[in-house]
Design an enzyme around this catalytic site. Structure first.
Site, PDB file in Angstrom:
ATOM      1  N   HIS A 119      22.983  13.709   5.946  1.00  0.00           N
ATOM      2  CA  HIS A 119      23.712  13.389   4.775  1.00  0.00           C
ATOM      3  C   HIS A 119      24.992  13.095   5.156  1.00  0.00           C
ATOM      4  O   HIS A 119      25.253  13.569   6.159  1.00  0.00           O
ATOM      5  CB  HIS A 119      23.574  14.460   3.600  1.00  0.00           C
ATOM      6  N   ASP A 121      28.727  13.293   3.769  1.00  0.00           N
ATOM      7  CA  ASP A 121      29.535  14.031   2.776  1.00  0.00           C
ATOM      8  C   ASP A 121      30.094  13.265   1.557  1.00  0.00           C
ATOM      9  O   ASP A 121      30.707  12.238   1.780  1.00  0.00           O
ATOM     10  CB  ASP A 121      30.650  14.739   3.223  1.00  0.00           C
ATOM     11  N   HIS A 275      25.105  13.588   8.964  1.00  0.00           N
ATOM     12  CA  HIS A 275      24.819  14.847   9.861  1.00  0.00           C
ATOM     13  C   HIS A 275      23.869  15.843   9.078  1.00  0.00           C
ATOM     14  O   HIS A 275      23.779  15.567   8.035  1.00  0.00           O
ATOM     15  CB  HIS A 275      26.358  15.382  10.225  1.00  0.00           C
ATOM     16  N   ARG A 292      36.097  23.343   6.198  1.00  0.00           N
ATOM     17  CA  ARG A 292      36.190  22.066   5.951  1.00  0.00           C
ATOM     18  C   ARG A 292      37.412  21.566   5.386  1.00  0.00           C
ATOM     19  O   ARG A 292      37.508  21.899   4.219  1.00  0.00           O
ATOM     20  CB  ARG A 292      34.775  21.404   5.561  1.00  0.00           C
TER      21      ARG A 292
HETATM   22 FE   LIG Z   1      27.848  17.650   5.140  1.00  0.00          FE
END
Ligand SMILES: [Fe+2]
Length: 321
Positions: A119, A121, A275, A292
């Site tokens: 996917h 993000d 990723h 993140r």
């Molecule tokens: Fe992700």
């Protein structure tokens, strides 16, 4: 107006001043000798920008950063979004999304995603992040690696006829995804707070091929977790075409796999990559804590100049103050 950072310029400009060690021919380089917690000079920031354009994902080892320093580093590359569209991990640092599967599953129920599903993000939003920076705090003794794939190489390696087909298509990305998606990242309603997600659905229509705003390269901008269907096609045709593109982006030669250690940082171009986490372990019972931040991105544009359109939910935005 664009909220994302401009990455225009020569790919080689400034990159020579960084010690970049490629990890595979098509994607991924480790950068050594840079302390991300320090006040980096503009030349180093510029070199990192250009290395990111060249390698799509950069890795830094042994970084000693706290939340504030991670935010400060991310802001050198543009405005940051709220860490996650649906939740704030720590009100003191709303730009940080802390990924801890045990906490997520206690809140939302168990995710039913295929763990090997790539996917990009937050592509269900009309303005997916331009880039993301993830820092590992705690990692398991083994398992929990992440694989990135280069969506630009995936596009470039398609036969011309398939490139021409992809250039004309648009697709819907949504979260939560529909129940017919075999790679769905859906919510188990037995979870404690599934309504947090189901009440805040996101959906957008994106071009299947997006033009990278920094390099003008074309990327195969679909992913099996969030892309639900191709606009204007029946479900059977849509699924077959998407499966073909999904297998293209999962081609091993376009990928790099990264083994996390405490203090590892990955900085990826979210317009050029997808990723997935190779879990490999039941992480419900395993410590794996990552932090993140996401740099706000532009609304994608296709080869025909048409922009993505929002179908449901708000744009990604900076945390409200
Ligand atoms: Fe992700």
């Amino acid at each position: 107006m664009s909220q994302g950072v401009s990455l225009e310029g020569s790919l080689s400009e400034g990159a020579d001043s960084l010690d970049c060690r490629p990890l595979s021919p098509n994607i991924g380089a480790e950068v050594v000798g840079v302390d991300l917690s320090s006040s980096l000079d503009e030349a180093t920031v510029s070199a990192i920008r250009h290395a990111l354009l060249q390698w799509r994902v950069l890795f830094f080892r042994d970084q000693k950063m706290d939340r504030k320093q991670q935010i400060d580093f991310g802001q050198r590359f543009g405005g940051l979004s709220q860490g996650h569209p649906f939740e704030v991990s720590d009100p003191a640092y709303p730009e940080i999304f802390t990924i801890d599967r045990r906490k997520s599953e206690s809140r939302y129920g168990r995710f039913s995603a295929d763990e090997e599903s790539f996917h990009t993000d937050v592509t269900a939003a009309v303005n997916p992040p331009a880039s993301c920076i993830m820092r590992a705090e705690t990692v398991p003794a083994c398992g929990g690696d992440t694989v990135w794939t280069n969506l630009i190489r995936a596009y470039e390696a398609l036969p011309t006829e398939l490139q021409e087909l992809a250039d004309k298509l648009r697709a819907v990305h949504r979260y939560p995804t529909d129940a017919t998606n075999p790679h769905r990242y859906s919510i188990d309603v037995s979870g404690e707070h599934p309504s947090v997600v189901t009440e805040k659905q996101l959906a957008s229509e994106h071009p299947v091929v997006s033009i990278h705003p920094g390099t003008r390269e074309r990327a195969l901008f679909v992913n099996p977790v969030f892309t639900s269907h191709i606009v204007g096609f029946g479900s059977r045709e849509s699924r077959k075409i998407l499966d073909l593109f999904f297998s293209q982006i999962a081609t091993a030669e376009f990928t790099v796999r990264f083994r996390w250690e405490p203090g590892s940082v990955a900085f990826w171009d979210n317009r050029a990559t997808a990723h997935f986490g190779c879990i490999g372990l039941n992480l419900v019972d395993t410590n794996r804590t990552m932090h993140r931040v996401c740099v706000l991105g532009d609304i994608p544009i296709g080869p025909d100049g048409m922009r993505s359109e929002s179908l449901k939910g708000p744009m990604l935005a900076a945390p409200s103050t």
